[in-house]
Design an enzyme around this catalytic site. Structure first.
Site, PDB file in Angstrom:
ATOM      1  N   GLY A 162     -31.107 113.660 -28.383  1.00  0.00           N
ATOM      2  CA  GLY A 162     -32.786 113.974 -27.944  1.00  0.00           C
ATOM      3  C   GLY A 162     -32.750 115.264 -27.163  1.00  0.00           C
ATOM      4  N   GLY A 187     -26.969 117.815 -30.217  1.00  0.00           N
ATOM      5  CA  GLY A 187     -26.897 118.070 -31.870  1.00  0.00           C
ATOM      6  C   GLY A 187     -27.788 118.934 -32.600  1.00  0.00           C
ATOM      7  N   SER A 188     -29.020 118.351 -32.695  1.00  0.00           N
ATOM      8  CA  SER A 188     -29.798 119.408 -33.724  1.00  0.00           C
ATOM      9  C   SER A 188     -30.550 120.454 -32.779  1.00  0.00           C
ATOM     10  CB  SER A 188     -30.872 118.502 -34.275  1.00  0.00           C
ATOM     11  OG  SER A 188     -30.237 117.316 -34.796  1.00  0.00           O
ATOM     12  N   ARG A 214     -30.386 105.270 -17.922  1.00  0.00           N
ATOM     13  CA  ARG A 214     -30.967 104.497 -16.867  1.00  0.00           C
ATOM     14  C   ARG A 214     -30.526 103.119 -17.011  1.00  0.00           C
ATOM     15  NH1 ARG A 214     -34.489 106.229 -13.197  1.00  0.00           N
ATOM     16  NH2 ARG A 214     -35.781 108.055 -13.566  1.00  0.00           N
ATOM     17  N   LYS A 265     -16.821 113.578 -36.338  1.00  0.00           N
ATOM     18  CA  LYS A 265     -17.445 112.267 -36.476  1.00  0.00           C
ATOM     19  C   LYS A 265     -16.823 111.436 -37.829  1.00  0.00           C
ATOM     20  CE  LYS A 265     -22.173 113.292 -34.941  1.00  0.00           C
ATOM     21  NZ  LYS A 265     -21.953 112.658 -33.564  1.00  0.00           N
ATOM     22  N   ASP A 281     -23.287 120.387 -31.647  1.00  0.00           N
ATOM     23  CA  ASP A 281     -22.928 120.357 -33.015  1.00  0.00           C
ATOM     24  C   ASP A 281     -23.045 121.607 -33.797  1.00  0.00           C
ATOM     25  OD1 ASP A 281     -22.857 117.658 -32.563  1.00  0.00           O
ATOM     26  OD2 ASP A 281     -24.793 117.070 -33.706  1.00  0.00           O
ATOM     27  N   GLY A 338     -31.208 113.584 -33.519  1.00  0.00           N
ATOM     28  CA  GLY A 338     -32.061 114.024 -34.492  1.00  0.00           C
ATOM     29  C   GLY A 338     -33.476 113.989 -34.364  1.00  0.00           C
TER      30      GLY A 338
END
Lengths: 198, 294
Positions: B214, B235-236, B165, B81, B24, B153
């Site tokens: 995550g 992402g973050s 999983r 997005k 990102d 996030g």
């Protein structure tokens, strides 16, 4: 016959599968310099050339692969792999392996919405059916050196070429079930082995 | 004859991203850092998910000038997005020449019942999933790539692990199912039977499946690769860390060499602080982005 597929990023499994289907006895992924030992040929897959190039440098694969290309070990680069093989890249003052005497233009057909499929005539393949080629943000070859044979074109743009033991294609033969181009590469490997014995 | 926008071309684009990291970014400068670190693509956004959480309100498609700026700055593919169900945002992104659209739960959904009919586009789409049923519903709508949702996030890998999983276990379960059982499974998980048959034959999804939501460390990225991810979205995790360039490089290399633990140890040294992250138990149900999408 032992063929390596550079396995730092990109369509690795697909090439392994196609090579086996085309008759290669042993196919191994190459992540480290030691994986290059005893290879009769090397495939440079599609992926992101900037990513693969950086990882080749970081993990000390670039120099040994250049040496192998100089020694005459057959190599087959598809899409990003073609960019890795070329000795000139449009708009860039540096190259990766730099073995194939050709000037390559990256993303030359446009962005992803311009990616396409086309049925091509490719010189040297068995049978007369056209070859189904998948082009994804593909490069093309703008100029070739004297020792390079053009194998295929799309709208007058060179998209496959061979220079002795080096084979390059703009498209992705690993994404279709047609393994004729992989067979063609394996015949190049056979030739090189025979020449080495003599 | 030359044909654009075929299933092979759209899915093939995702195949070329395998083993890679998609990052990102919110401007040209970050995009260049990502490219320099070896990212296979960037996701151009107005705000990373952690900041979307902090800001609250309605999150929409980013200002087109951001995508333009990023597309000019780098030669790797640029993704963007659109809101779930907002096919006009998607058409706008396609018209701008974005390489891949993420119909994303990170943005506020625009439709409470339907996702975008992605078969109607030349540009390929990636969509989120928490389980096999959701994955196959998205594929039947035309998604060319999937990513497990995780919880965006948060910098907390637990939901990403759970979703990966779940998908993998459901795929494994299919291999032992008889045809009559498969019909009931299709009903139970809300997936088209033809796609279930295809997955049973292949032993895997028919499209590339990345992990997302995550990932905040090199070891997180390697963990997701072990669990069966084809690659990783971060992402973050990168630009919310103290040293983005170093973090980005370490995550790229840990993704490539995910079975080499000594190397991951080296890569994890002196990285500086990772993003702070959020413990999932402190998130309210309404704050969970992964619950968005149907």
């Amino acid at each position: 016959m032992k063929i390596g597929v550079l396995a730092l990023q990109g369509a690795v499994i697909e090439h392994v599968k196609s090579l086996k289907q085309a008759g290669a006895e042993e196919v191994v992924p190459v992540k480290w310099p030691k994986d290059l030992d005893g290879l009769d040929g090397l495939v440079l897959p599609g992926g992101e050339s900037t990513t693969i190039g950086k990882l080749m440098n970081k993990y000390e694969l670039m120099e040994p692969v250049r040496e192998m290309a100089k020694r005459g070990v057959p190599m087959f680069g598809t899409c990003a792999g073609l960019i890795l093989l070329a000795n000139r890249v449009q708009g860039q003052d540096w190259v990766h392996i730099g073995a194939l005497d050709a000037l390559v233009d990256r993303n030359s057909f446009g962005r992803q919405v311009d990616s396409f499929e086309a049925d091509l005539d490719v010189v040297g393949l068995e049978g007369s059916e056209k070859y189904p080629a998948v082009f994804i943000r593909a490069p093309h070859i703008m100029e070739v050196g004297a020792g390079v044979e053009v194998l295929s074109t799309v709208n007058d743009r060179v998209v496959a070429a061979r220079q002795g033991h080096l084979l390059g294609a703009s498209f992705h033969p690993e994404l279709t079930d047609d393994v004729r181009l992989h067979k063609y590469f394996l015949s190049m490997v056979e030739e090189a082995k025979k020449a080495a014995v003599k | 004859m030359v044909q654009t926008g075929t299933e092979r071309v759209k899915r093939g684009m995702a195949e070329m991203q395998k083993g890679g990291v998609i990052m990102d970014v919110i401007n040209a400068e970050q995009a260049k850092i990502a490219e320099e670190a070896g990212a296979v693509a960037v996701m151009a956004l107005e705000r990373v998910p952690a900041d979307i959480r902090a800001a609250g309100g309605v999150a929409r498609m980013a200002d087109p000038t951001i995508m333009e700026e990023v597309m000019k700055a780098v030669s790797i593919p640029v993704m963007a997005k659109a809101r779930i169900g907002h096919f006009v945002e998607a058409k706008v992104l396609e018209a701008m020449g974005v390489d891949y659209i993420d119909e994303s739960e990170v943005l506020t959904p625009a439709d409470d019942k339907y996702h975008i009919n992605k078969n109607d586009f030349t540009v390929p789409f990636v969509c989120g999933c928490r389980d096999l049923g959701e994955a196959l519903r998205r594929i039947s709508e035309g998604a060319s790539m999937l990513r497990t949702k995780g919880e965006p996030g948060t910098g907390n890998i637990v939901e990403a692990v759970k979703h990966m999983r779940t998908v993998q276990a459901q795929i494994r379960k299919l291999s032992s199912m008889a045809e009559d059982e498969l019909v009931m499974e299709a009903k139970n998980i809300g997936a088209p039977i033809e796609l279930l048959r295809e997955v049973r034959t292949l032993g895997k999804l028919p499209v590339v499946n990345f992990a997302a939501g995550g990932v905040a460390s090199p070891a997180d990225a390697a963990l997701m690769m072990h669990l069966g991810a084809d690659g990783v979205f971060v992402g973050s995790g990168i630009f919310k860390s103290e040293n983005p360039a170093k973090f980005a490089r370490a995550i790229v290399e840990a993704t490539t060499h995910y079975t080499d633990y000594k190397l991951i140890a080296e890569l994890s040294k002196n990285l500086g602080g990772a993003m702070k992250g959020i413990e999932l138990a402190t998130l309210k149900e309404s704050e969970r982005m992964s619950e968005r999408g149907w």
